[in-house]
Design a protein around this motif. Structure first.
Motif, PDB file in Angstrom:
ATOM      1  N   SER A  36       0.845  -1.200   0.000  1.00  0.00           N
ATOM      2  CA  SER A  36       0.000   0.000   0.000  1.00  0.00           C
ATOM      3  C   SER A  36       0.876   1.244   0.000  1.00  0.00           C
ATOM      4  O   SER A  36       2.015   1.222   0.475  1.00  0.00           O
ATOM      5  N   ASP A  57     -12.281   3.961   2.160  1.00  0.00           N
ATOM      6  CA  ASP A  57     -11.735   2.805   1.433  1.00  0.00           C
ATOM      7  C   ASP A  57     -12.526   2.486   0.174  1.00  0.00           C
ATOM      8  O   ASP A  57     -12.468   1.369  -0.353  1.00  0.00           O
ATOM      9  N   THR A 109      -8.109   3.916  -3.901  1.00  0.00           N
ATOM     10  CA  THR A 109      -9.220   4.023  -2.961  1.00  0.00           C
ATOM     11  C   THR A 109      -9.205   5.398  -2.293  1.00  0.00           C
ATOM     12  O   THR A 109      -8.158   6.053  -2.211  1.00  0.00           O
ATOM     13  N   ARG A 134      -9.265   7.581   0.915  1.00  0.00           N
ATOM     14  CA  ARG A 134      -8.918   7.395   2.309  1.00  0.00           C
ATOM     15  C   ARG A 134     -10.098   7.757   3.203  1.00  0.00           C
ATOM     16  O   ARG A 134     -10.849   8.685   2.931  1.00  0.00           O
TER      17      ARG A 134
END
Length: 214
Positions: free
Chosen positions: A34, A102, A97, A99
């Motif tokens: 990530s 998500d 995505t 934050r």
């Protein structure tokens, strides 16, 4: 008490396991699980992402803006792309995505990673139209440039964009890309011909921009 010698197969298995751990650690450097920005986060794709990806690649407006062919893609073609380009650990691809929620809104990848010349091609799609215009694509692009220049160690990142896709061009320029050339009247849309632009950014330019910001 003497320890019983391990069979050769067990030793090889141990060496193989150690090698796999090393490979995984190296992969985490150039393809971390990530990458987080202020408003978006990039993560590895998951099997549950296939449904949204299928929907995006069936969207006529997204096809008009990003694909050379306007012919609908079959589920087989989309699934093949999903598994070989987005899910493969050998490729550099991420889900985009928002934050906090998500929410999955898009996808971004590198292709044609050229180790000999330290370059790659960049691709991004914000698949959810209601997420357009909020700067999510620009931030995701900047995160991918950080990955390219700081983690992978590339020298150049390039891309192609259709001249009528002004929103995308502005986003790329905000991230530091400059127009390097054009293929004149290469794209037909709604009966008119448009140029396809090539844009690029170098590691030296990216570092100079971020040095100035710092």
């Amino acid at each position: 008490i003497l320890e019983r010698p391990r069979p050769a197969s067990a030793l090889m298995g141990g060496l193989a396991s150690a090698a796999m751990v090393t490979i995984e650690r190296q992969r985490e450097v150039w393809h971390p699980s990530s990458i987080k920005g202020e408003r978006v986060a990039l993560r590895h794709h998951q099997y549950d992402d296939l449904g949204p990806v299928r929907r995006w690649y069936r969207d006529p407006e997204l096809a008009r803006l990003t694909r050379y062919s306007l012919r609908p893609m079959s589920d087989e073609d989309i699934d093949r792309f999903f598994h070989t380009r987005l899910m493969s650990p050998e490729q550099v691809g991420y889900a985009i995505t928002v934050r906090g929620s998500d929410r999955l809104i898009g996808s971004t990848t590198f292709s044609n990673l050229d180790a000999d010349n330290s370059s790659t091609l960049f691709h991004i799609s914000i698949g959810e139209p209601d997420a357009w215009g909020y700067g999510y694509g620009t931030e995701a692009t900047e995160l991918m440039l950080w990955l390219a220049f700081e983690r992978i160690g590339l020298h150049r990142v390039g891309l192609s964009v259709f001249a009528f896709n002004e929103r995308a061009i502005r986003s790329y320029e905000k991230a530091g890309f400059t127009v390097e050339g054009r293929h004149r009247e290469a794209i037909v849309r709604d009966g008119d011909r448009y140029d396809e632009l090539t844009m690029g950014i170098l590691a030296t330019e990216w570092r100079a921009r971020h040095s100035d910001e710092g």
